[in-house]
Design an enzyme around this catalytic site. Structure first.
Site, PDB file in Angstrom:
ATOM      1  N   PRO A  17      51.037 -39.106 122.980  1.00  0.00           N
ATOM      2  CA  PRO A  17      49.114 -38.493 122.440  1.00  0.00           C
ATOM      3  C   PRO A  17      49.164 -37.977 123.803  1.00  0.00           C
ATOM      4  CG  PRO A  17      49.310 -40.856 123.291  1.00  0.00           C
ATOM      5  CD  PRO A  17      50.896 -40.308 122.935  1.00  0.00           C
TER       6      PRO A  17
ATOM      7  N   TYR B 141      46.186 -26.662 122.956  1.00  0.00           N
ATOM      8  CA  TYR B 141      45.288 -27.017 122.540  1.00  0.00           C
ATOM      9  C   TYR B 141      44.203 -27.933 121.648  1.00  0.00           C
ATOM     10  CZ  TYR B 141      43.338 -31.012 124.949  1.00  0.00           C
ATOM     11  OH  TYR B 141      42.565 -33.115 125.317  1.00  0.00           O
TER      12      TYR B 141
ATOM     13  N   TYR C 201      42.624 -34.632 132.316  1.00  0.00           N
ATOM     14  CA  TYR C 201      43.680 -35.252 132.699  1.00  0.00           C
ATOM     15  C   TYR C 201      44.196 -35.553 134.495  1.00  0.00           C
ATOM     16  CZ  TYR C 201      44.362 -34.644 127.548  1.00  0.00           C
ATOM     17  OH  TYR C 201      44.425 -34.657 126.362  1.00  0.00           O
TER      18      TYR C 201
ATOM     19  N   LYS D 274      47.790 -34.894 119.569  1.00  0.00           N
ATOM     20  CA  LYS D 274      47.954 -33.631 118.130  1.00  0.00           C
ATOM     21  C   LYS D 274      48.083 -34.370 116.670  1.00  0.00           C
ATOM     22  CE  LYS D 274      47.803 -30.056 120.412  1.00  0.00           C
ATOM     23  NZ  LYS D 274      46.547 -29.356 120.020  1.00  0.00           N
TER      24      LYS D 274
END
Length: 390
Positions: A289, A381, A197, A293
């Site tokens: 997104p 997460y 990320y 989830k």
């Protein structure tokens, strides 16, 4: 025709619900307007929470998932010229995520339902639900009628079920974000072993994967951007700008198989039920997104609904059915908050807002240096454990 549960939609929610009900000896019919080929090829989510993996394996449809899925014990947050690993094995021992495409989950569930003689109908036209506020709901499609005790609306955000609930019954919460995601699927070996990320002043980027040979990437783009403005060369150039920000990292490039732009929004409809109609998955809620989830919430909904229906058909008790919406929404709102938090933490909201960038950097520094903060990210997460309701 007659069945106990009429299920609208052959996505993960509808198919898993039909499968779990079959295990409990409860018959159902699944109706889907798209073709089997379409739903099996539709590229969507690819990150499965620990609870989702456990559910699929326990229900007997996890053989290929365990063989081909890619377990991950962490993710990387990349910003400020450095990468910072969030180590699940340390922060949430025994819980991880598995990368396995939603379309693969759908293939496994369809195969299981058909092998068991399940009634799954594709390319069904003119589906409509009727008398949902009574004890005798039914579904019409084409020239046919399906009588059932309960209808499960698993037909997505644009489906027919939610709009069939009388006006004024639902409270709808919605937030549209001022940017979108450009997603690509590429025939190239992933350049990293775990998801990355990346936050940059140019915007957010995500490096993911679907298999050892297939990579998945996302770029933050303008909300009104058009795919024609993103030829392959520009996509790869921008991904390199946003991901090649740490020493020694080189992004592998290759053939782009699929490309598309997805709006970023949150949506929740409350309650998730009306009479004998119960909404599950995207029919009831949408999350950005960033937190991975969407599919996992659909699985959580279906677990709760299965237990409620099993109790109802076993002894006629309605307590769990009456409590379905409340039980699901507790997890839904937690996931919405986590997805919002990840989104605002990593995306460029205003390119001229230096104050906002400093706040983001400060919070990222906190998450990557504080074990308590990193644990909060990790446990959300990989997915919070299921409660007694599901």
């Amino acid at each position: 025709m007659r069945t106990k549960v009429g299920i609208i939609g052959a996505g993960p929610a509808g198919l898993l619900l039909s499968h779990l009900l079959h295990i409990r000896g409860i018959d159902s019919v699944v109706l889907e307007r798209r073709s089997r080929a379409y739903v099996e090829q539709r590229i969507r989510a690819g990150v499965l929470e620990q609870g989702t993996v456990d559910t699929l394996v326990a229900s007997g449809v996890g053989e290929r998932l365990l063989r081909e899925g890619l377990p991950h014990q962490g993710i990387e947050l990349r910003y400020g010229g450095a990468g910072h690993r969030i180590a699940f094995e340390k922060l949430v021992p025994g819980r991880a995520i598995t990368v396995y495409g939603q379309q693969e989950v759908v293939k496994d569930l369809i195969a299981a339902r058909l092998a068991a003689g399940g009634d799954v109908r594709f390319e069904v036209d003119d589906v409509a639900v009727h008398d949902i506020g009574t004890g005798k709901p039914y579904v019409t499609f084409g020239d046919e009628r399906l009588d059932c005790d309960v209808i499960a609306g698993c037909d997505g955000f644009h489906g027919v079920c939610r709009p069939s609930i009388p006006e004024g019954t639902l409270t709808e919460f919605r937030r549209d974000y001022p940017f979108a995601w450009l997603g690509i699927l590429a025939g190239v070996t992933p350049s990293a072993d775990e998801l990355i990320y990346a936050r940059t002043d140019r915007g957010f980027a995500l490096h993911s994967m679907r298999s050892p040979e297939i990579s998945r990437f996302y770029l933050q783009v303008a909300a009104d951007d058009h795919i024609d403005a993103w030829p392959d060369e520009r996509v790869w150039a921008e991904l390199k700008e946003r991901l090649e920000t740490v020493p020694g990292f080189t992004l592998a490039t290759g053939e782009i198989i699929e490309k598309g732009i997805t709006p970023m929004r949150s949506f929740v409809a409350e309650p998730m039920q009306y009479g004998r109609l119960f909404l599950a998955g995207d029919a009831a809620h949408i999350v950005p997104p960033t937190g991975a989830k969407g599919l996992n919430l659909a699985v959580a909904d279906v677990r709760v609904l299965t237990e409620a229906l099993a109790a109802y058909f076993d002894d006629g008790s309605t307590g769990r059915l009456d409590d379905y919406s409340r039980a699901c929404l507790t997890r839904v709102w937690r996931a919405l908050h986590f997805s919002w938090w990840m989104t605002t933490l990593l995306h460029t909201i205003d390119s001229d807002d230096e104050y906002g960038r400093r706040l983001q950097t400060s919070h990222l520094d906190y998450v990557t240096t504080s074990e308590a903060a990193a644990t909060t990210l990790a446990e959300n997460y990989v997915g919070l454990p299921y409660g007694e309701e599901g």
